[in-house]
Structure formats: structure tokens, C-alpha cells
Design a protein around this motif. Structure first.
Motif, mmCIF file in Angstrom:
data_model
loop_
_atom_site.group_PDB
_atom_site.id
_atom_site.type_symbol
_atom_site.label_atom_id
_atom_site.label_comp_id
_atom_site.label_asym_id
_atom_site.label_seq_id
_atom_site.Cartn_x
_atom_site.Cartn_y
_atom_site.Cartn_z
ATOM 1 N N ALA A 19 10.282 -22.812 -24.916
ATOM 2 C CA ALA A 19 10.823 -23.339 -23.660
ATOM 3 C C ALA A 19 9.758 -23.306 -22.573
ATOM 4 O O ALA A 19 9.659 -24.235 -21.766
ATOM 5 C CB ALA A 19 12.056 -22.541 -23.238
ATOM 6 N N GLU A 20 8.939 -22.284 -22.562
ATOM 7 C CA GLU A 20 7.860 -22.180 -21.562
ATOM 8 C C GLU A 20 6.864 -23.323 -21.722
ATOM 9 O O GLU A 20 6.424 -23.923 -20.734
ATOM 10 C CB GLU A 20 7.154 -20.837 -21.676
ATOM 11 N N PHE A 21 6.486 -23.654 -22.961
ATOM 12 C CA PHE A 21 5.584 -24.788 -23.192
ATOM 13 C C PHE A 21 6.190 -26.068 -22.625
ATOM 14 O O PHE A 21 5.561 -26.800 -21.861
ATOM 15 C CB PHE A 21 5.297 -24.963 -24.691
ATOM 16 N N TRP A 22 7.447 -26.372 -23.011
ATOM 17 C CA TRP A 22 8.088 -27.605 -22.564
ATOM 18 C C TRP A 22 8.322 -27.596 -21.061
ATOM 19 O O TRP A 22 8.221 -28.633 -20.407
ATOM 20 C CB TRP A 22 9.378 -27.834 -23.342
ATOM 21 N N SER A 23 8.615 -26.448 -20.491
ATOM 22 C CA SER A 23 8.783 -26.321 -19.054
ATOM 23 C C SER A 23 7.501 -26.726 -18.327
ATOM 24 O O SER A 23 7.522 -27.493 -17.364
ATOM 25 C CB SER A 23 9.160 -24.880 -18.700
ATOM 26 N N ARG A 24 6.398 -26.213 -18.793
ATOM 27 C CA ARG A 24 5.113 -26.530 -18.169
ATOM 28 C C ARG A 24 4.747 -27.990 -18.371
ATOM 29 O O ARG A 24 4.248 -28.650 -17.457
ATOM 30 C CB ARG A 24 4.039 -25.601 -18.708
#
Length: 115
Positions: A19-24
Motif C-alpha cells: 500500500a505504501e508503494f501504491w500510495s507514493r
């Protein structure tokens, strides 16, 4: 009654990290209280559809059947995705469209169409 897309669900090994990857990449915050088992991106901002990440013990092998197609005004977003941890898979120029296929840090394929 009509249907609408509530979530695009991505099976993964670590929901919070992916989720952090896609958030960024999408510049949309991870929603509160992500865990390795479950996380969402976009719910708190009213984005549609919301990306939902769930930990599963064994993902389907091979190419994922559903993937995200993103649009960018230029190729700079492709480089940014790679800088964030995506892997370049291939470039395509077909049907009057140009796009690049990438894999996120867990190997899920996605495309970025660029002008």
C-alpha cells in the motif's frame, strides 16, 4: 439497483508495505491503521476506486488477470515508478497507444500509458 466498483483488491504478502508503494506512486495517502494483513489507499480521501491490499498465503502463479492501467501526460511518471521500486517489464506501441508495463515490488503487473 446499479453496481459500482468499491475496491480494486490486490493479493499480496505484506499489505502495508505494498500500500505504501501504491500510495507514493499515486500520491494518495495510505488510509489509517495499515497492517501487514490489510491496508487501503484512497478511502479517506474519497478516491474511486479504492485500492485494497490483503495478505494471502499463496498468490496465483504467473501473470495477474486484472491489472491497473494508469495514464500519464509524459514518460517521467514511468521513471518515478521505477525509482519507487517498480521493475520495467516492456514497452508497447500498438493500437495508437504507447504504454509501459511495470511490476510493483511484489511482481503485480500494471501499465502506464503516456503521450
Amino acid at each position: 439497483m446499479t453496481l459500482s466498483i468499491a475496491h480494486v483488491t490486490i493479493d499480496c504478502a505484506n499489505a502495508g508495505d505494498l500500500a505504501e508503494f501504491w500510495s507514493r506512486l499515486l500520491e494518495t495517502p495510505v488510509d489509517p491503521d495499515p497492517t501487514p494483513e490489510f491496508a487501503t489507499v484512497g478511502r479517506s480521501t474519497g478516491a474511486a476506486p479504492v485500492l485494497m491490499f490483503t495478505r494471502v498465503p499463496d498468490k496465483n502463479p504467473g501473470k495477474n488477470v486484472i491489472h491497473l492501467d494508469l495514464h500519464a501526460s509524459g514518460r517521467g511518471e514511468i521513471a518515478r515508478a521505477i525509482d519507487l521500486g517498480a521493475k520495467h517489464v516492456a514497452d508497447f506501441d500498438e493500437w495508437g497507444l504507447k504504454w509501459t508495463t511495470l511490476a510493483d515490488p511484489e511482481g503485480n503487473l500494471f501499465d502506464i500509458e503516456s503521450e
